[in-house]
Design an enzyme around this catalytic site. Structure first.
Site, PDB file in Angstrom:
ATOM      1  N   PRO A 252      23.140  -2.956  35.556  1.00 57.10           N
ATOM      2  CG  PRO A 252      25.063  -2.208  34.448  1.00 57.10           C
ATOM      3  CD  PRO A 252      23.632  -1.831  34.740  1.00 57.10           C
ATOM      4  CB  CYS A 253      23.692  -4.541  40.526  1.00 57.39           C
ATOM      5  SG  CYS A 253      22.578  -5.954  40.385  1.00 57.39           S
ATOM      6  CG  HIS A 254      26.014  -8.265  36.154  1.00 55.27           C
ATOM      7  ND1 HIS A 254      24.932  -7.541  35.714  1.00 55.27           N
ATOM      8  CD2 HIS A 254      26.836  -8.403  35.080  1.00 55.27           C
ATOM      9  CE1 HIS A 254      25.083  -7.258  34.430  1.00 55.27           C
ATOM     10  NE2 HIS A 254      26.225  -7.756  34.024  1.00 55.27           N
TER      11      HIS A 254
END
Length: 287
Positions: A252-254
């Site tokens: 989950p780089c967001h």
């Protein structure tokens, strides 16, 4: 009901709401349910919801959020070295909206696989639609190796093959891909055995592993990730590694933003990132 009876009822309701507010302030780290708060003042959830909203001017859930947010801001002011993730944990939020992505494990490719561009690897791939847009997902025999949002299938497939130029490709959906795609449908139970088979440097693997520890509904900063990756001064390098994340959404780089609060710079589009963050926040509220 006569005036005296109304006064008695008002006093009784006031005492109940006062007791409920006291209960929330005392137990907010446990993130109590509506049923638990109502039970503390001996009311049914439906009746309690109505009179609490009438007296406090907001719902019990929103009041709980205000109390939690105030506490989180307070401890961040008192300890500026504390990460957003650590502060959320102290406020009782570390489990809120948590996905089973914490059970995802990363299996880095061997040096030979890395050097040889996927030689001797068989890669299955497929195109699929999700709530956040169309994706290309690919897998080897050891796990998911690629997931990206796509607007042009031909271009996206070309980029995948550039990462593993010597691999053998087959367009088919396998069980590993099906399990991975459940993350977009909120079917958490299918992710507890998911494996990722990724091509990256040791530092990139550390950063991607740290990203997996960010719960859904929680945001963190590049500086926080640098600390978790064991290199507190490497925010810029972390930003580069985050930008090269090969598995969208599952890693989950967001959920990573700048310390200023700016959320731009997402490789698959800032608007998509905002939608993801908003959707996860709404899911966390429901939980």
């Amino acid at each position: 009901m006569d005036k005296e009876s109304r006064n008695i009822q008002n006093i009784l309701n006031y005492n109940r709401i006062e007791g409920a507010i006291r209960y929330i302030r005392t137990h907010f780290r446990d993130q109590p349910t509506l049923e638990a708060i109502a039970s503390s003042v001996h009311l049914s959830p439906h009746h309690f919801q109505r009179i609490f909203t009438e007296w406090a001017g907001t719902s019990p859930k929103k009041f709980l959020k205000y109390v939690t947010a105030d506490y989180t801001k307070e401890i961040l002011r008192e300890n500026r070295q504390l990460s957003l993730f650590e502060a959320a944990g102290k406020a009782g939020l570390s489990g809120t909206g948590r996905l089973h992505d914490l059970f995802v494990s990363i299996d880095g490719m061997t040096p030979a696989e890395f050097r040889d561009g996927g030689k001797n690897l068989g890669i299955n791939y497929s195109f699929n639609s999700t709530r956040f847009g169309n994706v290309l997902v690919a897998s080897t025999g050891r796990g998911i190796c690629h997931l990206s949002f796509t607007q042009n299938e031909s271009s996206s497939l070309k980029k995948l093959k550039a990462c593993f130029p010597k691999a053998a490709y087959s367009q088919q959906t396998d069980i590993c891909q099906e399990r991975a795609l459940t993350i977009f449908r909120r079917s958490d139970s299918s992710l507890d055995t998911l494996k990722l088979h990724l091509r990256g440097t040791d530092f990139q693997i550390k950063v991607w592993s740290a990203l997996l520890n960010i719960p859904s509904g929680i945001l963190t900063t590049y500086g926080d990730i640098a600390k978790q990756a064991g290199n507190p001064g490497a925010s810029r390098a972390v930003g580069s590694a985050v930008g090269k994340n090969p598995v969208a959404y599952i890693i989950p780089c967001h959920r990573v933003i700048r310390s200023s609060g700016d959320i731009s710079g997402y490789r698959w589009g800032s608007d998509r990132k905002r939608v993801m963050i908003g959707w996860e926040a709404a899911q966390a509220d429901q939980n």
